[in-house]
Design an enzyme around this catalytic site. Structure first.
Site, mmCIF file in Angstrom:
data_model
loop_
_atom_site.group_PDB
_atom_site.id
_atom_site.type_symbol
_atom_site.label_atom_id
_atom_site.label_comp_id
_atom_site.label_asym_id
_atom_site.label_seq_id
_atom_site.Cartn_x
_atom_site.Cartn_y
_atom_site.Cartn_z
ATOM 1 N N LYS A 59 -44.092 17.579 30.159
ATOM 2 C CA LYS A 59 -44.933 18.410 29.896
ATOM 3 C C LYS A 59 -45.005 18.825 28.439
ATOM 4 O O LYS A 59 -44.024 19.455 28.030
ATOM 5 C CB LYS A 59 -44.995 19.710 30.895
ATOM 6 N N ASP A 70 -43.209 24.064 29.762
ATOM 7 C CA ASP A 70 -42.523 24.931 30.344
ATOM 8 C C ASP A 70 -41.963 24.360 31.847
ATOM 9 O O ASP A 70 -41.730 25.493 32.882
ATOM 10 C CB ASP A 70 -43.529 26.090 30.730
ATOM 11 N N CYS A 71 -41.953 23.326 32.205
ATOM 12 C CA CYS A 71 -41.725 22.949 33.521
ATOM 13 C C CYS A 71 -40.045 23.030 33.611
ATOM 14 O O CYS A 71 -39.103 22.318 33.181
ATOM 15 C CB CYS A 71 -41.986 21.313 33.589
ATOM 16 N N LYS A 98 -54.548 14.552 31.152
ATOM 17 C CA LYS A 98 -53.646 13.480 31.179
ATOM 18 C C LYS A 98 -54.188 12.183 30.728
ATOM 19 O O LYS A 98 -55.475 11.746 31.096
ATOM 20 C CB LYS A 98 -53.276 13.311 32.784
ATOM 21 N N VAL A 111 -44.786 15.662 36.284
ATOM 22 C CA VAL A 111 -43.809 15.419 35.647
ATOM 23 C C VAL A 111 -42.812 16.202 36.103
ATOM 24 O O VAL A 111 -42.924 16.958 36.952
ATOM 25 C CB VAL A 111 -44.038 16.013 33.953
ATOM 26 N N SER A 124 -37.438 15.473 40.310
ATOM 27 C CA SER A 124 -36.250 15.976 39.803
ATOM 28 C C SER A 124 -34.978 15.458 40.764
ATOM 29 O O SER A 124 -33.842 15.059 40.266
ATOM 30 C CB SER A 124 -36.279 17.297 39.193
ATOM 31 N N HIS A 210 -36.960 31.136 33.775
ATOM 32 C CA HIS A 210 -38.318 31.432 34.232
ATOM 33 C C HIS A 210 -38.506 32.867 34.844
ATOM 34 O O HIS A 210 -39.421 33.649 34.412
ATOM 35 C CB HIS A 210 -38.845 30.667 34.984
ATOM 36 N N TRP A 257 -47.060 31.041 33.821
ATOM 37 C CA TRP A 257 -47.234 31.659 35.086
ATOM 38 C C TRP A 257 -48.493 32.715 35.215
ATOM 39 O O TRP A 257 -48.732 33.029 36.147
ATOM 40 C CB TRP A 257 -45.805 32.710 35.231
ATOM 41 N N LYS A 260 -50.990 32.302 38.031
ATOM 42 C CA LYS A 260 -50.373 32.603 39.299
ATOM 43 C C LYS A 260 -50.373 33.921 39.572
ATOM 44 O O LYS A 260 -50.386 34.653 40.703
ATOM 45 C CB LYS A 260 -48.978 31.922 39.549
#
Length: 263
Positions: A59, A70-71, A98, A111, A124, A210, A257, A260
């Site tokens: 990302k 920030d992933c 994308k 990702v 991952s 995070h 974030w 959210k």
């Protein structure tokens, strides 16, 4: 070191249309090569560093052009690659727009995704396990009985972050998980597998990063001083060269974030 992506001095040619999409700076690929210490494995690591780099789609930052986004799951993969002393290229992807080439290799548009053995691999968990199997030294394996240590911290952090009711128990749920982790580290630390960093730390570290930034920004909350082993663990992980090289900007973590929290 604040700069995440360093460049090589030599321009490398693109062998496919995909490689042509790699972000370039100063006439070279964005190639991160390991720092090699004076160890018995130096020759092997040197050969590894000169090998064809792994291709990693990640990302892109939404706040600064040309920076990693920030992933935390992508950072976990990059930490694994760095701790294995492997060279890699990062292809930064704007996930709000994308490109077609990315959707061809990642139909779900997610990702991280890494090219291993000429195949693009997602998730991952799968990626880091595949890297561990292909490059077993230095070992990052976590014993099965320790693999789930601290695994509930991330979900309880999210619950507390999204909560709008101070009395709903979400803060206490997070504190309970952190207290349990603090007790574990006191008896078994400084890392999850004792004296050495393992895959469990590389998974948990980005999530704690995070947590620290998001809760500090949105709730003015931090890990209490009554949990010193957790505090020290976070400081130690966050100070690792591999972590500094792969961390997201605080502004990106906050921006990531915000929907959210506000939604």
């Amino acid at each position: 070191m604040e700069v995440l992506l360093s460049t090589t001095a030599t321009t490398t040619g693109s062998s496919s249309a995909l490689l042509a999409t790699t972000f370039r700076r100063g006439g070279g690929r964005l190639l991160l090569r390991p720092r090699l210490g004076s160890t018995p494995r130096r020759a092997a690591l040197t050969a590894r560093a000169s090998a064809e780099p792994l291709e990693v789609c990640a990302k892109a930052s939404v706040t600064v052009s040309g920076r990693l986004g920030d992933c935390p799951f992508t950072q976990r993969v990059l930490l694994t690659i760095e701790e294995k002393h492997l060279p890699y290229d990062i292809k930064l992807v704007d996930l709000t727009n994308k490109p077609d080439w990315f959707l061809k290799i990642s139909p779900e548009g997610k990702v991280p995704i890494v090219k291993l053995e000429e195949q693009w691999v997602a998730d991952s968990d799968v990626i880091t396990q595949a890297i561990e199997e292909k490059y077993p030294e230095p070992s990052l394996a976590t014993p099965p009985e320790k693999a789930s240590i601290g695994s509930k911290i991330f979900s309880t952090f999210i619950g507390f972050l999204k909560s709008k009711d101070p009395s709903d128990g979400t803060e206490q749920a997070l504190l309970s998980e952190l207290t349990s982790f603090n007790s574990y580290l006191k008896d078994n630390g400084p890392f999850i597998n004792g004296e050495t960093v393992s895959s469990a730390d590389l998974s948990l570290g980005p999530k704690l990063y995070h947590m620290e930034i998001a809760l500090g920004h949105f709730k003015n909350w931090s890990v209490p001083d009554s949990l010193p082993h957790v505090q020290n663990y976070m400081k130690t992980i966050f100070a690792m060269d591999s972590f500094v090289n792969t961390r997201a900007l605080q502004e990106d973590v906050i921006a990531g974030w915000r929907p959210k929290v506000m939604g």
